[in-house]
Design a protein around this motif. Structure first.
Motif, PDB file in Angstrom:
ATOM      1  N   UNK A   5      47.702  57.428  48.900  1.00 43.81           N
ATOM      2  CA  UNK A   5      46.780  58.570  48.826  1.00 43.81           C
ATOM      3  C   UNK A   5      46.322  58.836  47.397  1.00 43.81           C
ATOM      4  N   UNK A   6      47.211  58.628  46.454  1.00 52.14           N
ATOM      5  CA  UNK A   6      46.830  58.806  45.052  1.00 52.14           C
ATOM      6  C   UNK A   6      45.692  57.867  44.681  1.00 52.14           C
ATOM      7  N   UNK A   7      45.783  56.620  45.151  1.00 50.05           N
ATOM      8  CA  UNK A   7      44.736  55.647  44.826  1.00 50.05           C
ATOM      9  C   UNK A   7      43.457  55.895  45.619  1.00 50.05           C
ATOM     10  N   UNK A   8      43.584  56.156  46.899  1.00 56.72           N
ATOM     11  CA  UNK A   8      42.393  56.355  47.734  1.00 56.72           C
ATOM     12  C   UNK A   8      41.549  57.512  47.204  1.00 56.72           C
ATOM     13  N   UNK A   9      42.209  58.608  46.873  1.00 61.71           N
ATOM     14  CA  UNK A   9      41.465  59.787  46.449  1.00 61.71           C
ATOM     15  C   UNK A   9      40.994  59.724  44.998  1.00 61.71           C
ATOM     16  N   UNK A  10      41.542  58.829  44.208  1.00 59.10           N
ATOM     17  CA  UNK A  10      41.204  58.800  42.784  1.00 59.10           C
ATOM     18  C   UNK A  10      40.615  57.489  42.293  1.00 59.10           C
ATOM     19  N   UNK A  11      40.435  56.529  43.185  1.00 54.89           N
ATOM     20  CA  UNK A  11      39.935  55.225  42.769  1.00 54.89           C
ATOM     21  C   UNK A  11      38.548  55.324  42.138  1.00 54.89           C
ATOM     22  N   UNK A  12      37.677  56.104  42.737  1.00 54.17           N
ATOM     23  CA  UNK A  12      36.317  56.244  42.204  1.00 54.17           C
ATOM     24  C   UNK A  12      36.301  56.791  40.795  1.00 54.17           C
ATOM     25  N   UNK A  13      37.042  57.849  40.561  1.00 58.61           N
ATOM     26  CA  UNK A  13      37.113  58.434  39.220  1.00 58.61           C
ATOM     27  C   UNK A  13      37.711  57.487  38.210  1.00 58.61           C
ATOM     28  N   UNK A  17      35.558  56.159  35.098  1.00 57.32           N
ATOM     29  CA  UNK A  17      35.952  56.613  33.768  1.00 57.32           C
ATOM     30  C   UNK A  17      36.437  55.476  32.869  1.00 57.32           C
ATOM     31  N   UNK A  18      37.254  54.599  33.409  1.00 56.23           N
ATOM     32  CA  UNK A  18      37.898  53.601  32.553  1.00 56.23           C
ATOM     33  C   UNK A  18      37.260  52.215  32.599  1.00 56.23           C
ATOM     34  N   UNK A  19      36.533  51.912  33.681  1.00 59.03           N
ATOM     35  CA  UNK A  19      35.906  50.601  33.789  1.00 59.03           C
ATOM     36  C   UNK A  19      34.381  50.698  33.810  1.00 59.03           C
ATOM     37  N   UNK A  20      33.871  51.908  33.670  1.00 57.28           N
ATOM     38  CA  UNK A  20      32.435  52.182  33.586  1.00 57.28           C
ATOM     39  C   UNK A  20      31.654  51.620  34.782  1.00 57.28           C
ATOM     40  N   UNK A  21      32.258  51.730  35.942  1.00 47.67           N
ATOM     41  CA  UNK A  21      31.613  51.304  37.191  1.00 47.67           C
ATOM     42  C   UNK A  21      30.730  52.455  37.646  1.00 47.67           C
ATOM     43  N   UNK A  22      29.489  52.165  37.974  1.00 45.74           N
ATOM     44  CA  UNK A  22      28.584  53.228  38.420  1.00 45.74           C
ATOM     45  C   UNK A  22      29.038  53.768  39.776  1.00 45.74           C
ATOM     46  N   UNK A  23      28.710  55.018  40.019  1.00 48.80           N
ATOM     47  CA  UNK A  23      29.102  55.664  41.281  1.00 48.80           C
ATOM     48  C   UNK A  23      28.596  54.874  42.486  1.00 48.80           C
ATOM     49  N   UNK A  24      27.444  54.246  42.360  1.00 47.68           N
ATOM     50  CA  UNK A  24      26.879  53.459  43.456  1.00 47.68           C
ATOM     51  C   UNK A  24      27.646  52.184  43.742  1.00 47.68           C
ATOM     52  N   UNK A  25      28.388  51.702  42.762  1.00 47.33           N
ATOM     53  CA  UNK A  25      29.156  50.463  42.951  1.00 47.33           C
ATOM     54  C   UNK A  25      30.624  50.696  43.299  1.00 47.33           C
ATOM     55  N   UNK A  26      31.103  51.918  43.160  1.00 45.41           N
ATOM     56  CA  UNK A  26      32.504  52.214  43.477  1.00 45.41           C
ATOM     57  C   UNK A  26      32.861  51.833  44.919  1.00 45.41           C
ATOM     58  N   UNK A  27      32.006  52.084  45.904  1.00 48.16           N
ATOM     59  CA  UNK A  27      32.383  51.715  47.278  1.00 48.16           C
ATOM     60  C   UNK A  27      32.694  50.235  47.455  1.00 48.16           C
ATOM     61  N   UNK A  28      32.070  49.365  46.684  1.00 51.88           N
ATOM     62  CA  UNK A  28      32.377  47.937  46.781  1.00 51.88           C
ATOM     63  C   UNK A  28      33.835  47.674  46.391  1.00 51.88           C
ATOM     64  N   UNK A  29      34.297  48.351  45.363  1.00 51.55           N
ATOM     65  CA  UNK A  29      35.688  48.209  44.947  1.00 51.55           C
ATOM     66  C   UNK A  29      36.626  48.785  46.014  1.00 51.55           C
ATOM     67  N   UNK A  30      36.191  49.848  46.662  1.00 53.00           N
ATOM     68  CA  UNK A  30      36.997  50.434  47.736  1.00 53.00           C
ATOM     69  C   UNK A  30      37.133  49.478  48.908  1.00 53.00           C
ATOM     70  N   UNK A  31      36.101  48.694  49.178  1.00 52.71           N
ATOM     71  CA  UNK A  31      36.165  47.702  50.262  1.00 52.71           C
ATOM     72  C   UNK A  31      37.220  46.654  49.937  1.00 52.71           C
ATOM     73  N   UNK A  32      37.249  46.157  48.703  1.00 53.02           N
ATOM     74  CA  UNK A  32      38.270  45.184  48.315  1.00 53.02           C
ATOM     75  C   UNK A  32      39.665  45.775  48.460  1.00 53.02           C
TER      76      UNK A  32
END
Length: 181
Positions: A5-13, A17-32
């Motif tokens: 739960x810590x990762x699911x709810x905070x992965x986007x942030x 913040x730390x890898x400079x991934x745009x908000x539009x690309x965060x869901x791709x990382x969530x799929x992986x």
């Protein structure tokens, strides 16, 4: 539940913040991330009946704990890209998710039939309640600090929590595989 739960709810942030991934690309990382969580139980599931519940649950948790500690150290050393971070996290949760799936299965096997549903509900409620509240809040506060050292601490806390689960399974777990329910 704490680490998941810590990762699911905070992965986007964290990714933003730390890898400079745009908000539009965060869901791709969530799929992986989701693929690793699904693949672990699917691929390792048969081993819980052949190798054994205690070994597989405890082992999966401890492997995941070690991998989370590795994530913490590589993150602190600025040695991860967004892609390598999510892939390493994916492997850690491949094992953690398989261990958690086996743990829920075992809970259903060790109680008498007349109390089984209640026991599963109680274990699930406690685990998800504590993990679903404390994990995300703690990780969010550490991530939102914007300090790499605080995120390192978050992953080390996650590693310790999951290692405690692995050790608890080795000490307290019941070998239920192959037994009559």
């Amino acid at each position: 539940a704490f680490l998941y739960n810590a990762m699911v709810f905070n992965l986007g942030g964290l990714m933003s913040m730390f890898f400079h991934v745009s908000a539009g690309n965060v869901p791709y990382y969530s799929v992986y991330f989701a693929i690793g969580n699904l693949a672990g139980p699917l691929l390792l599931g048969p081993l819980f009946d052949t190798v054994g519940r205690k070994i597989m649950i405890g082992g999966c948790y401890l492997i995941s704990a070690v991998l989370c500690a590795v994530v913490a150290l590589l993150f602190a050393g600025h040695d991860l890209s967004g892609t390598s971070f999510i892939l390493l996290l994916d492997v850690a949760f491949f094992f953690a998710s398989a261990g958690a799936s086996g743990a829920y299965l075992t809970v259903s096997e060790v109680f008498p039939m007349e109390t089984r549903a209640l026991c599963i509900a109680v274990f699930y409620a406690i685990g998800t309640g504590l993990g679903g509240i404390i994990g995300p809040l703690l990780f969010a506060s550490l991530i939102n600090s914007g300090k790499v050292s605080q995120v390192e601490i978050a992953f080390l806390i996650g590693a310790v929590v999951i290692a405690i689960g692995g050790v608890a399974e080795f000490v307290l777990g019941i070998a239920a595989e192959g037994q009559t329910l």
